[in-house]
Design a protein around this motif. Structure first.
Motif, mmCIF file in Angstrom:
data_model
loop_
_atom_site.group_PDB
_atom_site.id
_atom_site.type_symbol
_atom_site.label_atom_id
_atom_site.label_comp_id
_atom_site.label_asym_id
_atom_site.label_seq_id
_atom_site.Cartn_x
_atom_site.Cartn_y
_atom_site.Cartn_z
ATOM 1 N N PRO A 1 0.854 -1.189 0.000
ATOM 2 C CA PRO A 1 0.000 0.000 0.000
ATOM 3 C C PRO A 1 0.891 1.241 0.000
ATOM 4 C CG PRO A 1 0.043 -1.015 2.190
ATOM 5 C CD PRO A 1 0.811 -1.914 1.281
ATOM 6 N N MET B 1 0.469 5.442 -0.167
ATOM 7 C CA MET B 1 -0.386 6.620 -0.213
ATOM 8 C C MET B 1 -0.020 7.489 -1.406
ATOM 9 S SD MET B 1 -2.372 7.689 2.553
ATOM 10 C CE MET B 1 -1.441 7.773 4.064
ATOM 11 N N GLN C 1 -6.547 -1.333 2.698
ATOM 12 C CA GLN C 1 -5.819 -1.037 3.935
ATOM 13 C C GLN C 1 -6.502 0.094 4.682
ATOM 14 O OE1 GLN C 1 -2.066 1.105 4.523
ATOM 15 N NE2 GLN C 1 -1.276 -0.754 5.492
ATOM 16 N N LYS D 1 -0.308 -5.070 8.857
ATOM 17 C CA LYS D 1 1.029 -4.732 8.338
ATOM 18 C C LYS D 1 1.719 -3.897 9.411
ATOM 19 C CE LYS D 1 3.300 -2.413 4.397
ATOM 20 N NZ LYS D 1 3.661 -1.062 4.808
ATOM 21 N N ASN E 1 8.571 -7.330 4.065
ATOM 22 C CA ASN E 1 8.572 -6.111 3.256
ATOM 23 C C ASN E 1 9.772 -5.255 3.672
ATOM 24 O OD1 ASN E 1 7.145 -2.973 3.770
ATOM 25 N ND2 ASN E 1 7.387 -3.763 1.697
ATOM 26 N N GLY F 1 12.824 -2.888 1.220
ATOM 27 C CA GLY F 1 14.089 -2.933 0.488
ATOM 28 C C GLY F 1 14.233 -4.068 -0.514
ATOM 29 N N GLY G 1 7.279 -2.471 -2.499
ATOM 30 C CA GLY G 1 6.673 -1.147 -2.621
ATOM 31 C C GLY G 1 7.328 -0.352 -3.726
ATOM 32 N N ARG G 2 8.387 0.373 -3.351
ATOM 33 C CA ARG G 2 8.998 1.307 -4.309
ATOM 34 C C ARG G 2 9.516 0.624 -5.561
ATOM 35 N NH1 ARG G 2 12.302 3.778 0.578
ATOM 36 N NH2 ARG G 2 12.094 1.579 1.128
#
Ligand SMILES: Cc1cc2nc3c(=O)[nH]c(=O)nc-3n(C[C@H](O)[C@H](O)[C@H](O)COP(=O)(O)O)c2cc1C
Length: 334
Positions: free
Chosen positions: A13, A15, A66, A135, A207, A209, A229-230
């Motif tokens: 998730p 934002m 979420q 999470k 989660n 890196g 994520g990224r």
């Protein structure tokens, strides 16, 4: 052989990033990865414009909503609203360290309050029949990442949470920005492995890196899944290999051009509803990351998509520009 869980791979998730346009785009690249919404505050859902906040095209499953919050009643109601909207799971945010989140005593601040977190989970589970997951981080501030994390997980699991996604670093509740809190506290993957060893009955995903599917495969030897994520946002083409490499599907990955072409009907529908083109194309900028011509394509799209009346044609033009440059580069090499 280890059973393949649907949570083997998920996109975190984020934002302002994993909105419905972003997810529509990602879903074209992978049918199997679990996608998450941005965090939505329970009260925003209860009092806000639900369709705008929750609406999604019919084919986004598996999709997790979420929620953020610290009031059992609000979270129960918001979870029920999410279930009625068709989300597959509800996830509680216990990892976000922003000041706004702390002033409401939710997000990562809940790591300090396992009993309250357990009550929140229990209230949501009572309200819905879909899974409720959490999470979290490995700790906050001066917490002991061994004992305090174990206690947190045990207490929350006792309330019926069977699936935790653990961002493998602490969050510092003061002194670090949310961005710094995703980079400065050191990653400790081993701590998450120890958690799984101690609680093999729980579904534990990791989660923080992770950048490649090979790394996911490594974590998969110890854990139930990886959340990116990224890396998934900045390099979304990684998702095109997930169904095959992570889930063992025998379907071929779409090419970048096929993904863009498949996105066109969605873009046209959204433009017809009054959405502005850059709100959608901003999520597509990384598709050709590290490919010859990618920078030109991004520049073309950034400029042209903002012009009045810009339509889906602009996206195809940007793609053609990059595809031509890739082809030229390939000819030069061969
Ligand atoms: C722009 C941005 C927004 C984020 N928003 C959320 C959020 O709404 N909820 C949440 O649990 N984590 C949020 N995160 C944290 C990510 O879910 C993830 O835990 C973090 O980025 C570490 O994973 P990564 O190294 O794979 O990016 C956000 C991260 C970024 C970069």
């Amino acid at each position: 052989m280890k059973k393949i869980s649907i949570h083997q791979f998920s996109v975190a998730p984020m934002m302002d990033w994993t909105d419905r346009h972003c997810r529509a785009f990602m879903r074209l690249a992978t049918k199997r990865a679990v996608l998450y919404t941005e965090m939505l505050h329970a009260r925003a859902l209860i009092h806000g414009k639900r369709e705008q906040l929750l609406g999604f095209p019919s084919d986004q499953s598996p999709l997790v909503l979420q929620l953020g919050g610290s009031e059992p009643g609000d979270l129960a109601l918001a979870a029920k609203i999410g279930e009625d909207y068709g989300y597959d799971e509800i996830n509680l945010n216990v990892g976000c360290p922003s000041e706004r989140v702390q002033s409401g005593n939710f997000g990562a601040a809940l790591m300090l309050e396992p009993d309250l977190t357990a009550r929140l989970v229990a209230a949501m589970r009572e309200a819905v029949s879909i899974p409720v997951t959490v999470k979290c981080r490995i700790g906050v501030d001066e917490q002991d990442t061994e004992q305090d994390l174990d206690r947190f997980i045990d207490v929350v699991a006792q309330a019926g949470c069977e699936h935790f996604i653990v961002h493998a670093r602490k969050a510092w509740l003061s002194g670090l920005s949310p961005k710094d809190n995703r980079e400065i506290p050191p990653l400790d993957y081993q701590r998450v492995y120890r958690l799984k060893q101690r609680r093999p009955d729980l579904h534990i995903c990791i989660n923080g890196g992770i950048e490649t599917l090979d790394q996911c495969a490594q974590h998969g030897k110890m854990l139930d899944g990886s959340m990116l994520g990224r890396a998934a946002y900045h390099n979304p083409y990684i998702l095109a290999h997930v169904d095959r490499h992570i889930y063992g599907a025998d379907t071929a990955s779409l090419t970048r051009a096929q993904i863009v072409e498949a996105m066109i009907p969605y873009i046209e529908d959204e433009l017809a509803k009054g959405v502005r083109l850059p709100s959608i194309t901003r999520h597509m900028m990384g598709l050709y990351l590290h490919q010859p011509g990618a920078r030109h394509g991004r520049r073309y799209l950034s400029i042209e998509a903002c012009k009045d009346g810009a339509g889906a044609r602009v996206v195809l033009e940007a793609m053609a520009l990059v595809e031509n440059m890739r082809e030229e580069a390939a000819c030069r090499v061969s």
